[in-house]
Design a protein around this motif. Sequence first.
Motif, PDB file in Angstrom:
ATOM      1  N   ALA A  56      11.370  10.305 -61.300  1.00 51.99           N
ATOM      2  CA  ALA A  56      10.623  10.654 -60.089  1.00 51.99           C
ATOM      3  C   ALA A  56       9.255  11.236 -60.447  1.00 51.99           C
ATOM      4  O   ALA A  56       8.243  10.918 -59.795  1.00 51.99           O
ATOM      5  CB  ALA A  56      11.420  11.653 -59.254  1.00 51.99           C
ATOM      6  N   ARG A  57       9.205  12.087 -61.466  1.00 52.84           N
ATOM      7  CA  ARG A  57       7.913  12.648 -61.884  1.00 52.84           C
ATOM      8  C   ARG A  57       6.966  11.562 -62.381  1.00 52.84           C
ATOM      9  O   ARG A  57       5.768  11.571 -62.047  1.00 52.84           O
ATOM     10  CB  ARG A  57       8.129  13.709 -62.973  1.00 52.84           C
ATOM     11  N   ASN A  61       3.402  10.525 -60.684  1.00 56.90           N
ATOM     12  CA  ASN A  61       2.155  10.531 -61.456  1.00 56.90           C
ATOM     13  C   ASN A  61       1.440   9.188 -61.356  1.00 56.90           C
ATOM     14  O   ASN A  61       0.212   9.136 -61.179  1.00 56.90           O
ATOM     15  CB  ASN A  61       2.452  10.863 -62.927  1.00 56.90           C
ATOM     16  N   ARG A  62       2.209   8.087 -61.473  1.00 54.39           N
ATOM     17  CA  ARG A  62       1.601   6.759 -61.365  1.00 54.39           C
ATOM     18  C   ARG A  62       1.034   6.534 -59.962  1.00 54.39           C
ATOM     19  O   ARG A  62      -0.076   5.995 -59.812  1.00 54.39           O
ATOM     20  CB  ARG A  62       2.626   5.683 -61.700  1.00 54.39           C
ATOM     21  N   ASP A 207      13.551  22.232 -60.514  1.00 56.76           N
ATOM     22  CA  ASP A 207      12.843  20.958 -60.654  1.00 56.76           C
ATOM     23  C   ASP A 207      12.789  20.210 -59.328  1.00 56.76           C
ATOM     24  O   ASP A 207      11.766  19.604 -58.983  1.00 56.76           O
ATOM     25  CB  ASP A 207      13.529  20.089 -61.707  1.00 56.76           C
ATOM     26  N   SER A 208      13.900  20.250 -58.589  1.00 60.91           N
ATOM     27  CA  SER A 208      13.939  19.573 -57.297  1.00 60.91           C
ATOM     28  C   SER A 208      12.940  20.189 -56.325  1.00 60.91           C
ATOM     29  O   SER A 208      12.226  19.478 -55.610  1.00 60.91           O
ATOM     30  CB  SER A 208      15.357  19.650 -56.716  1.00 60.91           C
ATOM     31  N   ASN A 209      12.862  21.514 -56.316  1.00 59.79           N
ATOM     32  CA  ASN A 209      11.910  22.187 -55.420  1.00 59.79           C
ATOM     33  C   ASN A 209      10.463  21.842 -55.778  1.00 59.79           C
ATOM     34  O   ASN A 209       9.602  21.702 -54.889  1.00 59.79           O
ATOM     35  CB  ASN A 209      12.118  23.701 -55.474  1.00 59.79           C
ATOM     36  N   ARG A 214       5.649  18.734 -54.274  1.00 55.98           N
ATOM     37  CA  ARG A 214       4.623  17.711 -54.483  1.00 55.98           C
ATOM     38  C   ARG A 214       4.619  16.699 -53.336  1.00 55.98           C
ATOM     39  O   ARG A 214       3.545  16.258 -52.893  1.00 55.98           O
ATOM     40  CB  ARG A 214       4.859  16.988 -55.811  1.00 55.98           C
ATOM     41  N   LEU A 215       5.801  16.339 -52.848  1.00 52.99           N
ATOM     42  CA  LEU A 215       5.874  15.423 -51.707  1.00 52.99           C
ATOM     43  C   LEU A 215       5.227  16.040 -50.476  1.00 52.99           C
ATOM     44  O   LEU A 215       4.469  15.369 -49.758  1.00 52.99           O
ATOM     45  CB  LEU A 215       7.336  15.074 -51.408  1.00 52.99           C
ATOM     46  N   GLU A 216       5.518  17.302 -50.227  1.00 51.87           N
ATOM     47  CA  GLU A 216       4.949  17.966 -49.054  1.00 51.87           C
ATOM     48  C   GLU A 216       3.441  18.114 -49.186  1.00 51.87           C
ATOM     49  O   GLU A 216       2.703  17.956 -48.206  1.00 51.87           O
ATOM     50  CB  GLU A 216       5.613  19.330 -48.877  1.00 51.87           C
TER      51      GLU A 216
END
Length: 236
Positions: A56-57, A61-62, A207-209, A214-216
């Motif tokens: 996911a990270r 990044n991509r 890590d999930s938070n 980042r999504l928010e």
Amino acid sequence: MEPATAVGAVAETDFSLFALFWQADIVVKAVMLGLLAASVWCWAIIFDKSFLFGRARREMNRFEKVFWSGQSLEDLYQKLSERPTAGMGSVFVAAMKEWKRSHEQGASSYIGLQQRLDKVLDVTISRESEKLERRLGFLATVGTSAPFIGLFGTVWGIMNSFQSIAQSSSTNLSVVAPGIAEALFATALGLLAAIPAVIAYNKLSGDSNKLIGRLEGFADEFSAILTRQLESRGKN
């Protein structure tokens, strides 16, 4: 029985892990098997989530690199809408889909479109967050309950030891030691399941938070971009 004889009898007793399991009471065996199964499942979750969060990270990044490269939003949307997306890609596609649908239907209310975009972003982030946090609750459950389950097996094993003492009318080590060893083995298994589960839960939850944050953050930035486009179109 003489002390030397008692010590010799204890020495002859098999205290290997397999022997302790096979010699244990059926209840203690059930506790041990349950804790072993929980430990195995916890490690499966830990490895699965570690790979998932790493992937996911890298995908985020991509995506951010492509998104902020100046590429047309329409071109990026056409490219991403042709394949399954996750993370920021899902947030972007969901927002663009609502944006395009509103314009195709000739929506004239700025406030209504903004509210729909916010709703779509919130739902998409909630869905992606659920994917990231799925099964983490099991780690928390095992981390809090496994020591007590192991303690239950310990208490049961000690009860059996006292029953053996009562039946044999002897407190020699050869009578007491096997039951106590089985009981302590159940405690060890409880800790074996709980300690990695607690450590992994704290790490993976953090890590999930971070990923959800980042999504928010991206959703807020993308919403601001679309809002500026709405304002510019309104002025024109």
